[in-house]
Design an enzyme around this catalytic site. Sequence first.
Site, PDB file in Angstrom:
ATOM      1  N   CYS A   1       4.496 -28.940  -3.967  1.00 13.69           N
ATOM      2  CA  CYS A   1       4.657 -28.284  -2.981  1.00 13.69           C
ATOM      3  C   CYS A   1       5.496 -28.969  -1.901  1.00 13.69           C
ATOM      4  CB  CYS A   1       3.418 -27.576  -2.163  1.00 13.69           C
ATOM      5  SG  CYS A   1       3.643 -27.165  -0.496  1.00 13.69           S
TER       6      CYS A   1
ATOM      7  N   CYS B   1       0.867  -1.247   0.004  1.00 18.37           N
ATOM      8  CA  CYS B   1      -0.006   0.173   0.074  1.00 18.37           C
ATOM      9  C   CYS B   1       0.925   1.139  -0.129  1.00 18.37           C
ATOM     10  CB  CYS B   1      -0.913   0.100   1.235  1.00 18.37           C
ATOM     11  SG  CYS B   1      -1.895  -1.269   1.236  1.00 18.37           S
TER      12      CYS B   1
END
Length: 375
Positions: A247, A190
Amino acid sequence: MTAFDSQGEFSAAEWQRYQRHIQLGDFSVAGQRALKQSKVLIVGVGGLGCPAAQYLAAAGVGHLTLVDGDRISLSNLQRQILFTEQDIGQLKSTVAAARLLELNSAITIHAVEQPLTENNAGQLIACHDLVIDCTDNFHTRYLLNDLCHDNKKPWIYSSVLGFSGQLAMFVPGGACFRCLFPEVSEVPDCNQAGVLGVVPGMLGVLQALEAIKYIARLPGVIANQLAQVNALDFRFKTFNLKTSPGCLLCQGDAGPDNFRKDYQPVCSRPDAVDRGLGPAEFIARINQPGIRLIDVRSQVEHQAFNIGGEVIPVDDLIAAGLPSALDSDAQYLLYCQSGLRSSKAVSYMQSQGVDGVWSLSGGIAALLESSDDLQ
């Protein structure tokens, strides 16, 4: 002293407080009991964490732990709704805990006045029923993911940027965060790209909603799904998540000890060269002979507010390469909003043989907070 003594598991005040929950057929006493007995860990008390914590406290979650080592700044108030101007400079977790106890004094709230790290994460995660990620960086999320997987704890992820956001719940036995994001990504936060204040509020509320649904065993929990929200056209999309055969965590070929490099930003790793200057030292060097001051933000950001210098956005600087954009023999001071983009630019310039380059630590935000006289 009330006119009667409660003989049930809820006090008379609690019964009155939560009656709208209890009246719901799918929720009832059992759902409220589950909330009261639950322990929820909230990591980050910012734009996501404030509304998430507020609604969970109001809903009657029995024990909330708030983890955040940051202090409140003026730039937080656009979206972090638990705080006021009078709180600037105080620790977020401490102020938030006090505000939430004013909302609901019947619950227990513990403030951890430090960030989540490898040193405290394992113990914190182990003693809670559910973890909510309200952070803004991948490194903490990988730490949460790996330790929640190791402790068989569910956790709710969310991230926001601009006018959009996404969230997912990762439950034991299902896909994990590494299945979705196998490698650490350099995604703007942000501070770099901005965010409409109400968007993290919306996503934080959705995190609280999913937490309540999961704890109270309500239908429709988004376990093993990724939900994406666009606030401009109000579109919601969901995608099913599957365990990735590649994974290493889910396949049992690796654990938290194998991924420790992912838990630290590049700038804090032992082999990183520290080229950050505090606000006072940075300002002191600006007018020295031979210094070039460069704003690595966009031209639009520079026009809105700047502390001088020329504008070379970090991506343009890297794309142009050296020596076409810069003189390798000059001395450079770089700045941006939070220090992330300028640190990236410093790393690149060093890799290209520029030794005389420094970044403003904490960016303009830190500079403004450190000086009451800067206009």
